[in-house]
Motif scaffolding. Structure first.
Motif, PDB file in Angstrom:
ATOM      1  N   LEU A 137       0.792  -1.578   0.521  1.00  0.00           N
ATOM      2  CA  LEU A 137       0.193   0.157  -0.247  1.00  0.00           C
ATOM      3  C   LEU A 137       0.873   1.456   0.135  1.00  0.00           C
ATOM      4  CD1 LEU A 137      -3.045  -0.921   2.500  1.00  0.00           C
ATOM      5  CD2 LEU A 137      -3.099  -1.021  -0.396  1.00  0.00           C
ATOM      6  N   GLY A 138       2.164   1.395   0.477  1.00  0.00           N
ATOM      7  CA  GLY A 138       2.776   2.378   0.361  1.00  0.00           C
ATOM      8  C   GLY A 138       3.664   2.666  -0.629  1.00  0.00           C
ATOM      9  N   THR A 139       3.944   1.369  -1.517  1.00  0.00           N
ATOM     10  CA  THR A 139       4.253   1.911  -2.587  1.00  0.00           C
ATOM     11  C   THR A 139       3.525   2.183  -3.478  1.00  0.00           C
ATOM     12  OG1 THR A 139       6.403  -0.160  -2.183  1.00  0.00           O
ATOM     13  CG2 THR A 139       5.260   0.839  -4.702  1.00  0.00           C
ATOM     14  N   ALA A 140       1.791   1.484  -3.270  1.00  0.00           N
ATOM     15  CA  ALA A 140       1.714   1.680  -4.807  1.00  0.00           C
ATOM     16  C   ALA A 140       1.210   3.978  -4.315  1.00  0.00           C
ATOM     17  CB  ALA A 140      -0.016   1.764  -4.122  1.00  0.00           C
ATOM     18  N   THR A 141       0.716   3.554  -3.042  1.00  0.00           N
ATOM     19  CA  THR A 141       0.421   5.140  -2.870  1.00  0.00           C
ATOM     20  C   THR A 141       1.149   6.212  -3.262  1.00  0.00           C
ATOM     21  OG1 THR A 141      -0.647   5.013  -0.768  1.00  0.00           O
ATOM     22  CG2 THR A 141       0.001   6.767  -0.517  1.00  0.00           C
ATOM     23  N   VAL A 142       2.758   6.125  -3.774  1.00  0.00           N
ATOM     24  CA  VAL A 142       4.442   6.762  -4.121  1.00  0.00           C
ATOM     25  C   VAL A 142       3.729   7.187  -5.491  1.00  0.00           C
ATOM     26  CG1 VAL A 142       6.529   6.924  -4.040  1.00  0.00           C
ATOM     27  CG2 VAL A 142       5.665   6.846  -1.686  1.00  0.00           C
ATOM     28  N   ALA A 143       3.387   5.445  -5.906  1.00  0.00           N
ATOM     29  CA  ALA A 143       3.647   6.116  -7.720  1.00  0.00           C
ATOM     30  C   ALA A 143       1.775   6.475  -8.351  1.00  0.00           C
ATOM     31  CB  ALA A 143       3.511   3.711  -7.563  1.00  0.00           C
ATOM     32  N   GLU A 144       1.278   7.177  -7.001  1.00  0.00           N
ATOM     33  CA  GLU A 144      -0.156   7.080  -7.189  1.00  0.00           C
ATOM     34  C   GLU A 144      -1.260   6.209  -7.960  1.00  0.00           C
ATOM     35  OE1 GLU A 144       0.671  10.981  -8.884  1.00  0.00           O
ATOM     36  OE2 GLU A 144       0.861  11.934  -7.236  1.00  0.00           O
ATOM     37  N   LYS A 145      -0.627   4.626  -7.190  1.00  0.00           N
ATOM     38  CA  LYS A 145      -2.220   3.769  -7.740  1.00  0.00           C
ATOM     39  C   LYS A 145      -3.413   3.364  -6.735  1.00  0.00           C
ATOM     40  CE  LYS A 145       1.156   2.070 -11.091  1.00  0.00           C
ATOM     41  NZ  LYS A 145       0.175   2.569 -12.632  1.00  0.00           N
ATOM     42  N   THR A 146      -4.293   2.920  -7.514  1.00  0.00           N
ATOM     43  CA  THR A 146      -5.730   3.135  -6.768  1.00  0.00           C
ATOM     44  C   THR A 146      -5.853   1.686  -6.401  1.00  0.00           C
ATOM     45  OG1 THR A 146      -7.006   2.990  -8.497  1.00  0.00           O
ATOM     46  CG2 THR A 146      -6.597   5.082  -7.496  1.00  0.00           C
ATOM     47  N   TYR A 147      -7.059   1.714  -6.080  1.00  0.00           N
ATOM     48  CA  TYR A 147      -7.072   0.086  -5.121  1.00  0.00           C
ATOM     49  C   TYR A 147      -8.024  -0.940  -7.293  1.00  0.00           C
ATOM     50  CZ  TYR A 147      -7.097  -0.456  -0.406  1.00  0.00           C
ATOM     51  OH  TYR A 147      -6.464  -0.330   0.456  1.00  0.00           O
ATOM     52  N   GLU A 148      -8.297   0.627  -7.551  1.00  0.00           N
ATOM     53  CA  GLU A 148      -8.823  -0.306  -9.530  1.00  0.00           C
ATOM     54  C   GLU A 148      -7.457  -1.021 -10.000  1.00  0.00           C
ATOM     55  OE1 GLU A 148      -9.666   2.414  -8.451  1.00  0.00           O
ATOM     56  OE2 GLU A 148     -12.132   2.224  -7.883  1.00  0.00           O
ATOM     57  N   ASP A 149      -6.362   0.388  -9.279  1.00  0.00           N
ATOM     58  CA  ASP A 149      -5.361  -0.503 -10.853  1.00  0.00           C
ATOM     59  C   ASP A 149      -4.355  -1.510 -10.245  1.00  0.00           C
ATOM     60  OD1 ASP A 149      -5.747   2.176 -11.991  1.00  0.00           O
ATOM     61  OD2 ASP A 149      -4.226   3.472 -10.093  1.00  0.00           O
ATOM     62  N   ILE A 150      -4.656  -1.825  -8.654  1.00  0.00           N
ATOM     63  CA  ILE A 150      -4.214  -3.499  -8.501  1.00  0.00           C
ATOM     64  C   ILE A 150      -5.431  -4.400  -8.694  1.00  0.00           C
ATOM     65  CG2 ILE A 150      -3.509  -4.509  -6.236  1.00  0.00           C
ATOM     66  CD1 ILE A 150      -2.894  -1.157  -5.200  1.00  0.00           C
ATOM     67  N   GLY A 151      -6.070  -4.163  -8.539  1.00  0.00           N
ATOM     68  CA  GLY A 151      -7.268  -5.356  -8.803  1.00  0.00           C
ATOM     69  C   GLY A 151      -6.923  -5.400 -10.277  1.00  0.00           C
ATOM     70  N   GLY A 152      -6.367  -4.299 -11.315  1.00  0.00           N
ATOM     71  CA  GLY A 152      -6.218  -4.931 -13.131  1.00  0.00           C
ATOM     72  C   GLY A 152      -4.578  -5.486 -13.282  1.00  0.00           C
ATOM     73  N   MET A 153      -4.184  -5.494 -11.969  1.00  0.00           N
ATOM     74  CA  MET A 153      -3.363  -6.032 -12.311  1.00  0.00           C
ATOM     75  C   MET A 153      -3.110  -7.264 -12.244  1.00  0.00           C
ATOM     76  SD  MET A 153      -0.704  -3.943  -9.781  1.00  0.00           S
ATOM     77  CE  MET A 153      -0.428  -2.210  -9.888  1.00  0.00           C
ATOM     78  N   ILE A 154      -3.929  -7.947 -11.316  1.00  0.00           N
ATOM     79  CA  ILE A 154      -4.281  -9.525 -10.584  1.00  0.00           C
ATOM     80  C   ILE A 154      -5.723  -9.748 -11.963  1.00  0.00           C
ATOM     81  CG2 ILE A 154      -3.209  -9.231  -8.760  1.00  0.00           C
ATOM     82  CD1 ILE A 154      -5.110  -9.645  -7.226  1.00  0.00           C
ATOM     83  N   GLY A 155      -6.741  -9.013 -12.136  1.00  0.00           N
ATOM     84  CA  GLY A 155      -7.554  -9.399 -12.797  1.00  0.00           C
ATOM     85  C   GLY A 155      -8.598  -9.294 -12.102  1.00  0.00           C
ATOM     86  N   CYS A 156      -9.059  -8.481 -10.999  1.00  0.00           N
ATOM     87  CA  CYS A 156      -9.657  -8.631 -10.352  1.00  0.00           C
ATOM     88  C   CYS A 156     -10.609  -7.317 -10.333  1.00  0.00           C
ATOM     89  CB  CYS A 156      -9.850  -9.002  -9.169  1.00  0.00           C
ATOM     90  SG  CYS A 156      -8.421  -8.443  -7.528  1.00  0.00           S
ATOM     91  N   THR A 157     -11.514  -6.694  -9.711  1.00  0.00           N
ATOM     92  CA  THR A 157     -12.447  -5.833  -9.005  1.00  0.00           C
ATOM     93  C   THR A 157     -11.620  -5.340  -7.455  1.00  0.00           C
ATOM     94  OG1 THR A 157     -13.687  -6.226  -7.724  1.00  0.00           O
ATOM     95  CG2 THR A 157     -14.650  -6.724 -10.140  1.00  0.00           C
TER      96      THR A 157
END
Length: 80
Positions: free
Chosen positions: A21-41
């Motif tokens: 979550l820290g890395t995602a925040t720094v990279a300005e990634k949302t839960y939607e972006d992370i979900g897209g990485m693994i193919g889920c909502t």
């Protein structure tokens, strides 16, 4: 006298979630972006982060690749 039961299982994954979550925040990634990485909502990824023990190895590696987290950092954050 009542017993106190500590939820050690939850704290076991704090380091892993902080890394992701820290890395995602720094990279300005949302839960939607992370979900897209693994193919889920967004809802699925939210549930996975509430219960990180349900994340699969494949999901962790795809999230790590998507967020450019070195595999050694990912390994160090996993405790058993």
């Amino acid at each position: 006298m009542p017993r106190t039961v500590f939820d050690a299982q939850k704290h076991k994954y704090d380091k892993l979630l902080a890394l992701i979550l820290g890395t995602a925040t720094v990279a300005e990634k949302t839960y939607e972006d992370i979900g897209g990485m693994i193919g889920c909502t967004k809802n699925t990824i939210t549930a996975r982060f509430k219960h990180p023990e349900n994340l699969t190895l494949g999901e962790l590696t795809r999230i790590g690749r998507g967020l450019n987290i070195p595999i050694d950092d990912l390994r160090q954050s996993i405790q058993y």
